[in-house]
Scaffold this motif. Sequence first.
Motif, PDB file in Angstrom:
ATOM      1  N   GLU A  88       2.595 -44.142 -19.865  1.00 25.48           N
ATOM      2  CA  GLU A  88       1.564 -44.833 -20.650  1.00 25.48           C
ATOM      3  C   GLU A  88       0.319 -45.140 -19.836  1.00 25.48           C
ATOM      4  OE1 GLU A  88       4.312 -47.677 -23.459  1.00 25.48           O
ATOM      5  OE2 GLU A  88       3.790 -48.398 -21.455  1.00 25.48           O
ATOM      6  N   ASP A  89      -0.835 -45.158 -20.500  1.00 26.15           N
ATOM      7  CA  ASP A  89      -2.012 -45.835 -19.974  1.00 26.15           C
ATOM      8  C   ASP A  89      -1.762 -47.324 -20.183  1.00 26.15           C
ATOM      9  OD1 ASP A  89      -3.164 -43.361 -19.587  1.00 26.15           O
ATOM     10  OD2 ASP A  89      -4.876 -43.711 -20.902  1.00 26.15           O
ATOM     11  N   GLU A  90      -2.236 -48.158 -19.273  1.00 26.03           N
ATOM     12  CA  GLU A  90      -2.065 -49.604 -19.400  1.00 26.03           C
ATOM     13  C   GLU A  90      -3.430 -50.283 -19.394  1.00 26.03           C
ATOM     14  OE1 GLU A  90       2.186 -50.027 -17.024  1.00 26.03           O
ATOM     15  OE2 GLU A  90       0.413 -51.036 -16.234  1.00 26.03           O
ATOM     16  N   LEU A  91      -3.585 -51.233 -20.294  1.00 23.11           N
ATOM     17  CA  LEU A  91      -4.780 -52.066 -20.340  1.00 23.11           C
ATOM     18  C   LEU A  91      -4.335 -53.496 -20.087  1.00 23.11           C
ATOM     19  CD1 LEU A  91      -7.833 -52.220 -20.868  1.00 23.11           C
ATOM     20  CD2 LEU A  91      -7.285 -52.663 -23.264  1.00 23.11           C
ATOM     21  N   HIS A  92      -4.747 -54.072 -18.959  1.00 22.36           N
ATOM     22  CA  HIS A  92      -4.370 -55.433 -18.571  1.00 22.36           C
ATOM     23  C   HIS A  92      -5.516 -56.371 -18.910  1.00 22.36           C
ATOM     24  CE1 HIS A  92      -0.917 -54.342 -15.751  1.00 22.36           C
ATOM     25  NE2 HIS A  92      -1.407 -53.173 -16.167  1.00 22.36           N
ATOM     26  N   PHE A  93      -5.199 -57.480 -19.568  1.00 22.60           N
ATOM     27  CA  PHE A  93      -6.181 -58.521 -19.847  1.00 22.60           C
ATOM     28  C   PHE A  93      -5.733 -59.777 -19.120  1.00 22.60           C
ATOM     29  CE2 PHE A  93      -7.688 -62.180 -22.405  1.00 22.60           C
ATOM     30  CZ  PHE A  93      -9.040 -62.025 -22.144  1.00 22.60           C
ATOM     31  N   VAL A  94      -6.561 -60.266 -18.197  1.00 17.04           N
ATOM     32  CA  VAL A  94      -6.222 -61.439 -17.389  1.00 17.04           C
ATOM     33  C   VAL A  94      -6.534 -62.690 -18.192  1.00 17.04           C
ATOM     34  CG1 VAL A  94      -6.637 -62.676 -15.237  1.00 17.04           C
ATOM     35  CG2 VAL A  94      -6.676 -60.164 -15.271  1.00 17.04           C
ATOM     36  N   LEU A  95      -5.486 -63.448 -18.523  1.00 17.32           N
ATOM     37  CA  LEU A  95      -5.645 -64.707 -19.251  1.00 17.32           C
ATOM     38  C   LEU A  95      -6.037 -65.840 -18.313  1.00 17.32           C
ATOM     39  CD1 LEU A  95      -2.455 -64.429 -21.469  1.00 17.32           C
ATOM     40  CD2 LEU A  95      -4.817 -64.146 -22.228  1.00 17.32           C
ATOM     41  N   SER A  96      -5.336 -65.921 -17.178  1.00 14.60           N
ATOM     42  CA  SER A  96      -5.612 -66.982 -16.211  1.00 14.60           C
ATOM     43  C   SER A  96      -5.130 -66.538 -14.833  1.00 14.60           C
ATOM     44  CB  SER A  96      -4.929 -68.290 -16.628  1.00 14.60           C
ATOM     45  OG  SER A  96      -3.522 -68.137 -16.644  1.00 14.60           O
ATOM     46  N   ARG A 111      -9.861 -61.593 -12.229  1.00 12.41           N
ATOM     47  CA  ARG A 111     -10.093 -62.994 -12.578  1.00 12.41           C
ATOM     48  C   ARG A 111     -10.010 -63.132 -14.099  1.00 12.41           C
ATOM     49  NH1 ARG A 111     -14.855 -60.678 -10.804  1.00 12.41           N
ATOM     50  NH2 ARG A 111     -16.492 -60.613 -12.363  1.00 12.41           N
ATOM     51  N   PRO A 112      -9.901 -64.358 -14.608  1.00 16.17           N
ATOM     52  CA  PRO A 112      -9.755 -64.560 -16.056  1.00 16.17           C
ATOM     53  C   PRO A 112     -10.865 -63.875 -16.851  1.00 16.17           C
ATOM     54  CG  PRO A 112      -9.318 -66.611 -14.906  1.00 16.17           C
ATOM     55  CD  PRO A 112      -9.838 -65.631 -13.872  1.00 16.17           C
ATOM     56  N   GLY A 113     -10.459 -63.228 -17.943  1.00 17.33           N
ATOM     57  CA  GLY A 113     -11.396 -62.533 -18.808  1.00 17.33           C
ATOM     58  C   GLY A 113     -11.541 -61.054 -18.494  1.00 17.33           C
ATOM     59  N   ASP A 114     -11.001 -60.604 -17.364  1.00 16.34           N
ATOM     60  CA  ASP A 114     -11.109 -59.192 -16.997  1.00 16.34           C
ATOM     61  C   ASP A 114     -10.163 -58.328 -17.821  1.00 16.34           C
ATOM     62  OD1 ASP A 114     -12.957 -59.725 -15.049  1.00 16.34           O
ATOM     63  OD2 ASP A 114     -11.585 -59.446 -13.362  1.00 16.34           O
ATOM     64  N   ARG A 133      -1.576 -64.766 -15.105  1.00 11.99           N
ATOM     65  CA  ARG A 133      -1.002 -64.532 -16.426  1.00 11.99           C
ATOM     66  C   ARG A 133      -1.849 -63.474 -17.102  1.00 11.99           C
ATOM     67  NH1 ARG A 133       1.454 -69.926 -19.203  1.00 11.99           N
ATOM     68  NH2 ARG A 133       2.683 -70.577 -17.414  1.00 11.99           N
ATOM     69  N   ALA A 134      -1.183 -62.427 -17.584  1.00 12.36           N
ATOM     70  CA  ALA A 134      -1.917 -61.308 -18.179  1.00 12.36           C
ATOM     71  C   ALA A 134      -1.161 -60.769 -19.381  1.00 12.36           C
ATOM     72  CB  ALA A 134      -2.113 -60.202 -17.147  1.00 12.36           C
ATOM     73  N   LEU A 135      -1.915 -60.179 -20.294  1.00 12.68           N
ATOM     74  CA  LEU A 135      -1.350 -59.389 -21.381  1.00 12.68           C
ATOM     75  C   LEU A 135      -1.548 -57.929 -21.010  1.00 12.68           C
ATOM     76  CD1 LEU A 135      -2.634 -61.279 -24.549  1.00 12.68           C
ATOM     77  CD2 LEU A 135      -0.331 -61.328 -23.561  1.00 12.68           C
ATOM     78  N   VAL A 136      -0.543 -57.111 -21.302  1.00 12.90           N
ATOM     79  CA  VAL A 136      -0.596 -55.691 -20.959  1.00 12.90           C
ATOM     80  C   VAL A 136      -0.353 -54.873 -22.222  1.00 12.90           C
ATOM     81  CG1 VAL A 136       0.367 -53.844 -19.533  1.00 12.90           C
ATOM     82  CG2 VAL A 136       0.320 -56.206 -18.663  1.00 12.90           C
ATOM     83  N   VAL A 137      -1.318 -54.031 -22.571  1.00 13.81           N
ATOM     84  CA  VAL A 137      -1.156 -53.089 -23.676  1.00 13.81           C
ATOM     85  C   VAL A 137      -0.833 -51.744 -23.053  1.00 13.81           C
ATOM     86  CG1 VAL A 137      -2.283 -51.920 -25.602  1.00 13.81           C
ATOM     87  CG2 VAL A 137      -2.795 -54.327 -25.132  1.00 13.81           C
TER      88      VAL A 137
END
Length: 178
Positions: A88-96, A111-114, A133-137
Amino acid sequence: MNDQYIDLYSRNGFAGPATTLVRRQYAPDYNRVQGEYVPRRLETGQIAPGLFADPRALPVTLLEGSDVRLATWWRQDPTPFCIRNVDEDELHFVLSGTARLETDFGVLDLRPGDFVLIPRSVTYRLSRVDSLRALVVGTESRLQVDPDSAPVVLDVSCTSTRPPRSRTPSPGTGSTSW
């Protein structure tokens, strides 16, 4: 007068997953919901921290479809290994929190928001982790950054925080090192 309003929601008309919604009045307050086709709130902050206590813990999948998954990842420590997702390609969104992402191509400070796109088969690891803390798609589809139609605020450069290497003589040896 009718004291209940009944709505049928489905993804594909009269076929496929469906939900019946019964309300006393036309308002978003639920009286009763039957079925799986309903909005859901995922409280990622309520996940048991123990899931991520092991330094080897990987992202935990929250949702998945035929070609996409959503995971969450909490890190207190660097990853003691490298990761390469060959599917998979992964898209990480940094929450905090913050971390340093070390990849085959260089280093990025998070950093947060990236949002960070990691293409399939690129090796990476996290270092200098501070309560990340991050969300990963993840998706088998190719995720692309399109600079021609991307917002002006999007920096699509591959600028890394790693200083360029320079050749310097080793002290006392006269030889050159990297």
